[in-house]
Scaffold this motif. Sequence first.
Motif, short mmCIF file in Angstrom:
data_model
loop_
_atom_site.label_atom_id
_atom_site.label_comp_id
_atom_site.label_asym_id
_atom_site.label_seq_id
_atom_site.Cartn_x
_atom_site.Cartn_y
_atom_site.Cartn_z
N UNK A 88 -11.01 1.47 0.09
CA UNK A 88 -10.70 1.16 -1.31
C UNK A 88 -10.74 -0.35 -1.45
N UNK A 89 -11.14 -0.83 -2.60
CA UNK A 89 -11.26 -2.26 -2.84
C UNK A 89 -10.67 -2.61 -4.20
N UNK A 90 -10.23 -3.83 -4.33
CA UNK A 90 -9.84 -4.31 -5.64
C UNK A 90 -11.01 -4.23 -6.60
N UNK A 91 -10.73 -4.08 -7.87
CA UNK A 91 -11.78 -3.99 -8.89
C UNK A 91 -12.36 -5.38 -9.13
N UNK A 92 -13.10 -5.86 -8.14
CA UNK A 92 -13.71 -7.18 -8.24
C UNK A 92 -14.98 -7.18 -7.41
N UNK A 93 -15.83 -8.16 -7.66
CA UNK A 93 -17.01 -8.39 -6.82
C UNK A 93 -17.40 -9.86 -6.96
N UNK A 126 -5.64 8.81 2.07
CA UNK A 126 -6.85 9.24 2.76
C UNK A 126 -7.82 8.09 3.00
N UNK A 127 -7.39 6.85 2.79
CA UNK A 127 -8.23 5.67 2.96
C UNK A 127 -7.78 4.87 4.18
N UNK A 128 -8.76 4.35 4.90
CA UNK A 128 -8.46 3.57 6.10
C UNK A 128 -8.17 2.10 5.78
N UNK A 129 -8.78 1.58 4.73
CA UNK A 129 -8.73 0.16 4.47
C UNK A 129 -8.72 -0.13 2.98
N UNK A 130 -7.81 -1.01 2.55
CA UNK A 130 -7.77 -1.53 1.19
C UNK A 130 -8.05 -3.03 1.28
N UNK A 131 -9.09 -3.50 0.59
CA UNK A 131 -9.45 -4.91 0.63
C UNK A 131 -9.35 -5.49 -0.78
N UNK A 132 -8.58 -6.56 -0.90
CA UNK A 132 -8.39 -7.25 -2.17
C UNK A 132 -8.92 -8.68 -2.00
N UNK A 133 -9.85 -9.08 -2.86
CA UNK A 133 -10.50 -10.38 -2.73
C UNK A 133 -10.23 -11.25 -3.96
#
Length: 364
Positions: A88-93, A126-133
């Motif tokens: 899962x990732x923050x809503x950013x790119x 159910x997620x292994x990794x959450x990344x917030x940038x």
Amino acid sequence: MTMIFRAFEGADGLPPEFGALMAADDAGGVYSSLPWYRNFVATCLDAGDRPLFATVARSDGTPLALLAVRLVDGTGDETGWRRRVQRAEGMSNFYSCAFAPVLADTDDRAAALGTLVQGLAETLSDRDLLTLRAMPVEAPVFAELEQALRQAGFVTERFFHFGNWYESVGDTDFEGYMARRPSRLRNTLKRKSRRFAAHDGAALRIEDGSGDLEAAIAGYEAVYRQSWKDPEPYPDFTAGLIRKAAAAGALRLGTAWVGETPAAVQLWLVWSGRATIFKLAYDETFRDHSLGTVLTAHMARHAIEVDRVSEIDFGCGDDSYKSDWLGQRRERWGIAACNRHRPAGLALALRARAKALVRRLSGR
């Protein structure tokens, strides 16, 4: 009063009170606003991505906290194993110049953030990794979020993302701002302004949405196609952002015209007293004219003297020219949060801990 966690699959389902909370956010600015997220969801999600807006409100509906994430289809081999990492990732790119959870300024702020992160942890079990940038590391919410993630059971690692050049301008007029610029920039601006003015039909215009917006978008896209820049990976993003920003009063789309030809463009976003130089390009035909310098000065004058902003920033990155225009620098960092309750997440956590130990032992 009881705090209630809810997750919404998309921005359109959010209660309207959250729009006002997002508009007032300081840490994320325009990049935490509802217009930004609506355009992002409409134009920037990859196949398999699912948007999720995690929220906390009091039982009477008062909004307290929000964090926008996307569930990403598992790809790659980030553990060193032959398995997919569920992310899962923050809503950013790469378009996002800032990102942060949105928090109401209340006495129970810490409790709201804790409820938000705990609910998100359960939702992402159910997620292994959450990344917030792209998070402003100097903002209190960065350390607060890091602590809340750890209390919810994540193993976290912070990492540098990019530099952000900015300058406080609320205490000056345009002449004062230019007096702080390097002499070589001031001399180039004088010389190139004279050259630009000598062209027949030379004009500098700023579209804020009150004029022919679609014509302005067409001009922007025409210049971009003739510029040195690669095609946008999400081709509908910028036009969508221009329309959303215009509707929200945040658009400042500057164009340098030579006769009937748009020769250079800049997309600025003005939000809550801040102006971001978000996108810029020029037609390669006019490479030697330094139209970007002329247009940047024109846009800065408008931001300072008309919009009366307190700050201007130059978006993402440490390109050398940015420090000529803006004299202060801050950093955007990220947080990788590993779910130690899943095998792949535990492997990622152990690897992060090993890297941190090596850095400490090496004195870096």
